[in-house]
Design a protein around this motif. Structure first.
Motif, PDB file in Angstrom:
ATOM      1  N   ARG A 112      -7.719  -3.070   3.363  1.00 19.42           N
ATOM      2  CA  ARG A 112      -8.042  -2.419   4.645  1.00 19.42           C
ATOM      3  C   ARG A 112      -7.335  -1.074   4.770  1.00 19.42           C
ATOM      4  O   ARG A 112      -7.906  -0.110   5.285  1.00 19.42           O
ATOM      5  CB  ARG A 112      -7.656  -3.344   5.797  1.00 19.42           C
ATOM      6  N   ASP A 113      -6.089  -0.984   4.301  1.00 17.86           N
ATOM      7  CA  ASP A 113      -5.386   0.300   4.323  1.00 17.86           C
ATOM      8  C   ASP A 113      -6.154   1.336   3.512  1.00 17.86           C
ATOM      9  O   ASP A 113      -6.346   2.468   3.942  1.00 17.86           O
ATOM     10  CB  ASP A 113      -3.983   0.133   3.718  1.00 17.86           C
ATOM     11  N   GLU A 114      -6.569   0.885   2.322  1.00 18.37           N
ATOM     12  CA  GLU A 114      -7.265   1.796   1.417  1.00 18.37           C
ATOM     13  C   GLU A 114      -8.578   2.259   2.052  1.00 18.37           C
ATOM     14  O   GLU A 114      -8.915   3.448   2.031  1.00 18.37           O
ATOM     15  CB  GLU A 114      -7.525   1.062   0.089  1.00 18.37           C
ATOM     16  N   ASP A 116      -4.810  -6.892   3.351  1.00 16.10           N
ATOM     17  CA  ASP A 116      -4.128  -5.841   4.105  1.00 16.10           C
ATOM     18  C   ASP A 116      -4.187  -4.541   3.317  1.00 16.10           C
ATOM     19  O   ASP A 116      -4.476  -3.471   3.853  1.00 16.10           O
ATOM     20  CB  ASP A 116      -2.676  -6.270   4.349  1.00 16.10           C
ATOM     21  N   LYS A 133       1.242   4.447  -2.682  1.00 13.68           N
ATOM     22  CA  LYS A 133       1.122   5.857  -2.260  1.00 13.68           C
ATOM     23  C   LYS A 133       2.334   6.636  -2.765  1.00 13.68           C
ATOM     24  O   LYS A 133       2.213   7.756  -3.258  1.00 13.68           O
ATOM     25  CB  LYS A 133       1.050   5.938  -0.738  1.00 13.68           C
ATOM     26  N   ARG A 177      -2.105  -5.824  12.139  1.00  9.04           N
ATOM     27  CA  ARG A 177      -2.375  -6.851  11.137  1.00  9.04           C
ATOM     28  C   ARG A 177      -1.065  -7.431  10.645  1.00  9.04           C
ATOM     29  O   ARG A 177      -0.035  -6.768  10.711  1.00  9.04           O
ATOM     30  CB  ARG A 177      -3.108  -6.236   9.936  1.00  9.04           C
ATOM     31  N   ARG A 178      -1.150  -8.678  10.128  1.00  5.94           N
ATOM     32  CA  ARG A 178       0.031  -9.238   9.490  1.00  5.94           C
ATOM     33  C   ARG A 178       0.232  -8.543   8.155  1.00  5.94           C
ATOM     34  O   ARG A 178      -0.725  -8.329   7.406  1.00  5.94           O
ATOM     35  CB  ARG A 178      -0.151 -10.739   9.283  1.00  5.94           C
ATOM     36  N   ARG A 179       1.459  -8.187   7.876  1.00  5.79           N
ATOM     37  CA  ARG A 179       1.713  -7.413   6.660  1.00  5.79           C
ATOM     38  C   ARG A 179       3.037  -7.882   6.069  1.00  5.79           C
ATOM     39  O   ARG A 179       3.961  -8.224   6.797  1.00  5.79           O
ATOM     40  CB  ARG A 179       1.784  -5.945   7.032  1.00  5.79           C
ATOM     41  N   TYR A 192       1.064  -6.319  -6.862  1.00  4.79           N
ATOM     42  CA  TYR A 192       1.501  -7.512  -6.123  1.00  4.79           C
ATOM     43  C   TYR A 192       2.161  -8.574  -7.007  1.00  4.79           C
ATOM     44  O   TYR A 192       3.212  -9.099  -6.642  1.00  4.79           O
ATOM     45  CB  TYR A 192       0.344  -8.055  -5.274  1.00  4.79           C
ATOM     46  N   TYR A 196       0.827  -1.206   0.000  1.00  3.24           N
ATOM     47  CA  TYR A 196       0.000   0.000   0.000  1.00  3.24           C
ATOM     48  C   TYR A 196       0.863   1.257   0.000  1.00  3.24           C
ATOM     49  O   TYR A 196       0.618   2.204  -0.743  1.00  3.24           O
ATOM     50  CB  TYR A 196      -0.923  -0.025   1.222  1.00  3.24           C
ATOM     51  N   ASP A 238      -4.483  -1.014  -8.504  1.00  2.32           N
ATOM     52  CA  ASP A 238      -3.738  -1.309  -7.273  1.00  2.32           C
ATOM     53  C   ASP A 238      -3.226  -2.740  -7.189  1.00  2.32           C
ATOM     54  O   ASP A 238      -2.075  -2.991  -6.840  1.00  2.32           O
ATOM     55  CB  ASP A 238      -4.617  -1.047  -6.041  1.00  2.32           C
TER      56      ASP A 238
END
Lengths: 122, 453
Positions: B38-40, B35, A32, A73-75, A50, A28, A46
């Motif tokens: 959820r951020d968005e 993830d 940005k 959260r797991r990231r 990945y 994310y 978006d």
């Protein structure tokens, strides 16, 4: 401005690698940063980031680790590897060459567009 | 607000269930995307959107899930549902019924082809072994190529180019004046299928054989076809035995029927059927080759290490007999096969583990054993000179040795974290043409050099 899809795809690798060379990051935040760097003009769908990240991971340019984020959260965080830095250097040289060539041709075009530089057309 | 969060959680759960159904993504991919989602949503609600609006916008920004799961599948092609994902909305997809019909027709054509020479007095059996040795691979591989070319939607021009390779092979095999009882004919007959397998590979990859991932798919295809073929052959053996028994019960001898029809037609037809099964059901035994490698790698390591230890302990050298060289070639082939299918099934992102060390031990001990054998053989050749068999076996040995030695080097680099696993994968896939070129050399050059002896 709509940027050609191929161009977006081609610039994805150097952009992602360069952003990770600044600092470790995650999906994310990388998006940005892309948007910030391009003034919001470079739009990726978006999700497509990945598969790109996973390809870079497979090629050994970045390494990914799962950790718990500040929101709990797991990231998955990505970090650039030595190979990734070498690849980034190679890509930078390629893009600079392309950029230089384009700049030259743009300035030639600009010169042609100025009538007093083209006596034969007077 | 609580109701809002609950609704949002429900939406996200539904979304996740939907994504999981899309077959390109594994658990951790979905988690990573969630993830992101959820951020968005968090950013959007912070800027004033209601939770459900934020959810919709965030989902839309992630992009078309179909396109996305296809991207994921393409990137993680080792997850073999790739075919399913890509096939589901592939406009050029073939209907299963048409495909069944095509395969049956081609299998029948191969069966007819193998029986046809009898019309010209070349029946199966004594007297015409030489003819069948020359042409065996030509009875089946062209049909397999036609099937794959059809399946991949290659045009007639592309198919014609491939078939020219088979025609050229037929011309060489039948016009070369091989001497009877010579070594070059059996050598050419053994090596021709290996060389022609390259043409099959080109058809399999739909002419995208330069891509490493496509070659890897072809390696998997070959392994699965082999497993299916062995299974079909076992079934065929049972069928033959039962047929013979039943006819004997009514006082008739079915041996003629079995040896002239069931066996040859089944043997060539099964290649087509096996290929079709691999294409149709990549999920059924996709794990067979990796399972077999997991079982046999430790066993082979044990045998090789014991062998080396015994040789050192007792001080015995290798006794050079005719078959020794070929035996060591076979050993290298098996080790290479174990390595290849372990590589093809491995998740390239997984960190080095115990099995990887075992694999490296296997490769290194095979190299040591082979080096000992090679030294003995070199001495023999310098004493007794080159024969076609010896040269072919020696060449194969070197081809395999180079591959395994470099694999061991890459593997050890991977274990020390110096290189990604994909380097080993790329090495294996880029080495494939070497086998074909060597096989081609044995078919074309050897008879000329050794005077067809």
């Amino acid at each position: 401005m709509d940027i050609n899809k191929d161009l977006v795809a081609a610039s994805a690798t150097p952009l992602v690698l360069a952003i990770l060379a600044e600092a470790d990051s995650y999906g994310y935040a990388i998006l940005k940063r892309v948007s910030e760097l391009s003034g919001g003009r470079l739009e990726w769908s978006d999700g497509m980031l990945y598969p790109v990240l996973h390809r870079l991971e497979r090629l050994g340019y970045v390494s990914g680790t799962w950790a718990t984020s500040d929101v709990g959260r797991r990231r998955k965080y990505y970090r650039i590897t030595q190979r990734g830095r070498e690849q980034l250097d190679a890509q930078r040289r390629q893009w600079q060459t392309v950029d230089a060539a384009l700049r030259n041709v743009w300035s030639v075009l600009a010169a042609h567009a100025t009538p007093d530089l083209l006596p034969q057309e007077c | 607000m609580a109701a809002n969060t609950e609704a949002l959680e429900r939406h996200i759960a539904e979304w996740r269930a939907y994504v999981v159904r899309g077959r390109g993504m594994a658990g951790s991919d979905v988690e990573e995307l969630e993830d992101h989602l959820r951020d968005e949503i968090g950013a959007l609600t912070a800027s004033g959107l209601a939770a459900d609006e934020a959810f919709l916008v965030a989902v839309k920004r992630i992009g078309s899930l179909n396109a996305l799961s296809r991207e994921f599948a393409r990137e993680h092609s080792e997850r073999l549902w790739r075919q399913l994902v890509l096939g589901a909305d592939d406009p050029g997809g073939k209907s299963p019924r048409t495909e069944t019909a095509v395969v049956m027709v081609l299998a029948a054509a191969a069966a007819v082809a193998v029986r046809l020479p009898e019309l010209f007095g070349l029946g199966l059996g004594p007297g015409s072994e030489e003819f069948y040795a020359r042409n065996l691979s030509l009875f089946v591989l062209p049909f397999l190529t036609i099937y794959l070319a059809w399946k991949r939607g290659l045009g007639a021009a592309a198919l014609a180019r491939l078939l020219i390779a088979f025609a050229a092979a037929a011309v060489i095999m039948n016009l070369y004046p091989f001497q009877l009882q010579g070594q070059t004919l059996p050598l050419a007959a053994i090596h021709l299928p290996i060389a022609l397998w390259l043409a099959v590979g080109v058809a399999y990859t739909g002419f995208r054989w330069r891509e490493s991932s496509e070659r890897m798919h072809f390696i998997r295809f070959s392994g699965e076809l082999f497993i299916y073929y062995v299974l079909i052959a076992l079934g065929g053996a049972v069928l033959s035995l039962l047929t013979a028994g039943m006819f004997r019960a009514i006082g008739l001898d079915a041996e003629e029927l079995i040896s002239r029809w069931l066996l040859p037609c089944g043997a060539v037809g099964a290649v087509l059927v096996g290929a079709w099964l691999v294409e149709m059901k990549p999920g059924v035994i996709e794990n067979m080759a990796p399972v077999l490698t997991r079982v046999f790698t430790p066993l082979f390591v044990l045998v090789l290490v014991t062998f080396l230890a015994t040789m050192v302990w007792t001080g015995r050298g290798i006794v050079l007999e005719r078959e020794v060289l070929i035996g060591f070639d076979l050993l290298l082939v098996v080790v290479l096969g174990l390595l290849l299918y372990a590589v093809s099934a491995r998740d390239p992102l997984a960190p080095p583990g115990l099995f990887d060390r075992l694999q490296l031990t296997l490769v290194v001990s095979a190299l040591v054993v082979d080096a000992v054998a090679l030294a003995a053989i070199a001495a023999r050749i310098s004493g007794f000179g080159f024969t076609p068999n010896r040269t072919a076996a020696l060449g194969e040995n070197l081809v395999l040795l180079v591959n395994l030695a470099w694999s061991a080097w890459l593997y050890s680099r991977f274990l020390r974290g110096r290189a990604p696993f994909s380097a080993l994968e790329r090495w294996q896939t880029s080495y494939l043409p070497v086998y074909a070129v060597w096989a081609l050399a044995v078919v074309i050059v050897f008879p000329l050099v050794f005077g067809f002896a």
